[in-house]
Write an enzyme that holds these catalytic residues in place. Sequence first.
Site, mmCIF file in Angstrom:
data_model
loop_
_atom_site.group_PDB
_atom_site.id
_atom_site.type_symbol
_atom_site.label_atom_id
_atom_site.label_comp_id
_atom_site.label_asym_id
_atom_site.label_seq_id
_atom_site.Cartn_x
_atom_site.Cartn_y
_atom_site.Cartn_z
ATOM 1 C CB ILE A 7 10.357 47.284 30.547
ATOM 2 C CG1 ILE A 7 11.779 48.556 29.505
ATOM 3 C CG2 ILE A 7 10.641 46.666 30.887
ATOM 4 C CD1 ILE A 7 12.703 49.180 30.548
ATOM 5 C CG ASN A 15 5.096 43.273 41.051
ATOM 6 O OD1 ASN A 15 5.638 43.506 41.801
ATOM 7 N ND2 ASN A 15 5.097 43.184 39.705
ATOM 8 C CB SER A 28 12.493 43.223 49.360
ATOM 9 O OG SER A 28 12.819 42.263 49.581
ATOM 10 C CE1 TYR A 60 15.132 43.535 44.508
ATOM 11 C CE2 TYR A 60 16.122 43.592 47.012
ATOM 12 C CZ TYR A 60 15.269 42.672 45.977
ATOM 13 O OH TYR A 60 13.637 41.971 45.811
ATOM 14 C CG ASP A 111 9.499 29.567 41.277
ATOM 15 O OD1 ASP A 111 10.814 29.433 40.685
ATOM 16 O OD2 ASP A 111 8.607 28.422 41.513
#
Length: 275
Positions: A38, A104, A156, A173, A207
């Site tokens: 984006i 992703n 996740s 989420y 990370d």
Amino acid sequence: MADGVQRVAFITGAARGQGRAHAVRLAAEGIDVVAVDICADIDTIPYALGTRAELEETCALVEKEGRRASLQVADVREFDQLQRAFAAGTAEIGADCADIVIANAGGCAYPSDVDEVRAFKDAVDIMLVGVWNTVKVTTPPLIETGRPGAVVMTSSTAAVRGFTGGWGGLDGYTAAKAGILGLMRVFANLLGPHNIRVNAILPTGVDSGMTRNEAFANWIAGAAEHPVSNLRNVLPGVDVLQPADVADAVAWLVSEQGRYITGVCLPVDAGFCNA
């Protein structure tokens, strides 16, 4: 190229983090990349998102591996934008389709002073609607070619552990990441007869820009004080993964070694889900 056939990966959220790692790892395997991001911030997400300069750097890293890269700016929430990015990107690198799709793009709307109803909706739109858009845009041209392919959706550990929640953006989420698992199973069945495999990965903490910011630090401190589940990875000395660790797993899933794997939720989590 395998057997003289150009291999192309279409990757969303490619400006940095896991998306960039996937792009570079697959380029090292001889795969050209359409890198999509984006390249703008979203006001319900309280940290900076990837920039055009970072997306340009991703493409430069792909080209450093000797592969072609196409930079495409698009919002995965907008089907038409994504469709244009796919058409332009594949045309730019001289391909008729993408045989690898990495859905992703994501982000986490940690608690902030914005309206939590909007934060919930944005989370679902980015990480669930966006994944559906990505698959619907990319797979019909692949089906037309009759070639095999592989789709990987980024879910996740939150999808199966339920530790992220309590505010609109966090609830969104977790809901979106859990919804991805349902979409993955549906598309694995729909696309399997066309020899297109569909799987999901469930990373533990990685990370990246999503964890290297003040909003995350504030949220995780509160979560540690009032835990709803064990927040530790099992393997010793692993606080967070590096994006390349996740990319290694994805590269295996989309490779010839993973040719019989479809409909699978693969934790890449140092034992977090089993804790």
